[in-house]
Design a protein around this motif. Structure first.
Motif, PDB file in Angstrom:
ATOM      1  N   ASP A   5      30.917  57.124  39.147  1.00  0.00           N
ATOM      2  CA  ASP A   5      32.262  57.352  39.687  1.00  0.00           C
ATOM      3  C   ASP A   5      32.221  57.911  41.107  1.00  0.00           C
ATOM      4  N   GLN A   6      31.129  58.549  41.492  1.00  0.00           N
ATOM      5  CA  GLN A   6      31.015  59.082  42.844  1.00  0.00           C
ATOM      6  C   GLN A   6      30.612  58.001  43.843  1.00  0.00           C
ATOM      7  N   ALA A   7      29.761  57.063  43.416  1.00  0.00           N
ATOM      8  CA  ALA A   7      29.266  56.029  44.321  1.00  0.00           C
ATOM      9  C   ALA A   7      30.203  54.822  44.388  1.00  0.00           C
ATOM     10  N   VAL A   8      30.824  54.483  43.265  1.00  0.00           N
ATOM     11  CA  VAL A   8      31.703  53.315  43.195  1.00  0.00           C
ATOM     12  C   VAL A   8      33.099  53.796  42.820  1.00  0.00           C
ATOM     13  N   LEU A  21      40.569  54.018  52.058  1.00  0.00           N
ATOM     14  CA  LEU A  21      39.589  54.918  51.463  1.00  0.00           C
ATOM     15  C   LEU A  21      38.190  54.589  51.983  1.00  0.00           C
ATOM     16  N   ALA A  22      37.852  53.316  52.024  1.00  0.00           N
ATOM     17  CA  ALA A  22      36.533  52.907  52.516  1.00  0.00           C
ATOM     18  C   ALA A  22      36.332  53.343  53.967  1.00  0.00           C
ATOM     19  N   ALA A  23      37.365  53.195  54.780  1.00  0.00           N
ATOM     20  CA  ALA A  23      37.257  53.588  56.192  1.00  0.00           C
ATOM     21  C   ALA A  23      37.058  55.102  56.331  1.00  0.00           C
ATOM     22  N   ARG A  24      37.775  55.883  55.514  1.00  0.00           N
ATOM     23  CA  ARG A  24      37.673  57.344  55.601  1.00  0.00           C
ATOM     24  C   ARG A  24      36.309  57.864  55.175  1.00  0.00           C
ATOM     25  N   ILE A  25      35.696  57.237  54.176  1.00  0.00           N
ATOM     26  CA  ILE A  25      34.423  57.768  53.667  1.00  0.00           C
ATOM     27  C   ILE A  25      33.211  57.005  54.183  1.00  0.00           C
ATOM     28  N   GLY A  26      33.441  56.022  55.078  1.00  0.00           N
ATOM     29  CA  GLY A  26      32.335  55.258  55.631  1.00  0.00           C
ATOM     30  C   GLY A  26      31.740  54.280  54.632  1.00  0.00           C
ATOM     31  N   GLY A  27      32.577  53.752  53.766  1.00  0.00           N
ATOM     32  CA  GLY A  27      32.102  52.826  52.737  1.00  0.00           C
ATOM     33  C   GLY A  27      32.571  51.408  53.000  1.00  0.00           C
ATOM     34  N   ALA A  42      35.453  33.102  28.137  1.00  0.00           N
ATOM     35  CA  ALA A  42      34.274  32.257  28.349  1.00  0.00           C
ATOM     36  C   ALA A  42      33.010  33.110  28.479  1.00  0.00           C
ATOM     37  N   VAL A  43      33.089  34.215  29.186  1.00  0.00           N
ATOM     38  CA  VAL A  43      31.932  35.105  29.332  1.00  0.00           C
ATOM     39  C   VAL A  43      31.563  35.702  27.971  1.00  0.00           C
ATOM     40  N   ALA A  44      32.558  36.131  27.206  1.00  0.00           N
ATOM     41  CA  ALA A  44      32.299  36.700  25.880  1.00  0.00           C
ATOM     42  C   ALA A  44      31.689  35.656  24.948  1.00  0.00           C
ATOM     43  N   ALA A  45      32.182  34.418  25.015  1.00  0.00           N
ATOM     44  CA  ALA A  45      31.650  33.346  24.159  1.00  0.00           C
ATOM     45  C   ALA A  45      30.189  33.052  24.488  1.00  0.00           C
ATOM     46  N   ALA A  46      29.789  33.286  25.734  1.00  0.00           N
ATOM     47  CA  ALA A  46      28.400  33.073  26.142  1.00  0.00           C
ATOM     48  C   ALA A  46      27.511  34.270  25.796  1.00  0.00           C
ATOM     49  N   GLY A  47      28.101  35.314  25.198  1.00  0.00           N
ATOM     50  CA  GLY A  47      27.331  36.492  24.820  1.00  0.00           C
ATOM     51  C   GLY A  47      27.031  37.425  25.967  1.00  0.00           C
ATOM     52  N   GLU A  48      27.737  37.287  27.063  1.00  0.00           N
ATOM     53  CA  GLU A  48      27.518  38.121  28.255  1.00  0.00           C
ATOM     54  C   GLU A  48      28.606  39.183  28.355  1.00  0.00           C
ATOM     55  N   ARG A  49      28.441  40.057  29.339  1.00  0.00           N
ATOM     56  CA  ARG A  49      29.441  41.100  29.598  1.00  0.00           C
ATOM     57  C   ARG A  49      29.882  41.013  31.044  1.00  0.00           C
ATOM     58  N   VAL A  50      31.135  41.332  31.303  1.00  0.00           N
ATOM     59  CA  VAL A  50      31.653  41.372  32.673  1.00  0.00           C
ATOM     60  C   VAL A  50      31.454  42.794  33.213  1.00  0.00           C
ATOM     61  N   PRO A  51      31.437  42.964  34.545  1.00  0.00           N
ATOM     62  CA  PRO A  51      31.267  44.310  35.107  1.00  0.00           C
ATOM     63  C   PRO A  51      32.394  45.253  34.668  1.00  0.00           C
ATOM     64  N   ARG A  52      32.096  46.539  34.660  1.00  0.00           N
ATOM     65  CA  ARG A  52      33.101  47.523  34.241  1.00  0.00           C
ATOM     66  C   ARG A  52      34.349  47.414  35.115  1.00  0.00           C
ATOM     67  N   LYS A  53      35.452  47.698  34.531  1.00  0.00           N
ATOM     68  CA  LYS A  53      36.774  47.680  35.167  1.00  0.00           C
ATOM     69  C   LYS A  53      37.257  46.281  35.533  1.00  0.00           C
TER      70      LYS A  53
END
Length: 73
Positions: A5-8, A21-27, A42-53
């Protein structure tokens, strides 16, 4: 880069706030279109996971809300 949560930081529904926010913190702000339900399935049917959020759908039930079905077994 750590996935914490601190990095992303995640900003929903406000591209200007994310860029500010990105401009203020240099991100870096990465602006993405939301996934379609079909893509998630489709991703779930392939047995994969999507990125968080990436499946942050709304509206969300209130915290503490209790649901009960009326079906008779």
């Amino acid at each position: 880069m750590q996935d914490s949560d601190q990095a992303v930081r995640i900003v929903h529904h406000d591209a200007q706030a994310a860029a500010g926010l990105a401009a203020r913190i240099g991100g870096t702000a990465v602006l993405l279109k939301p996934l379609a339900v079909e893509d998630v399935l489709a991703v779930a049917a392939a047995g994969e996971r999507v990125p968080r959020k990436s499946t942050s759908f709304g509206p969300k039930p209130r915290t503490g809300l209790v649901l009960r079905t009326f079906a008779i077994d």
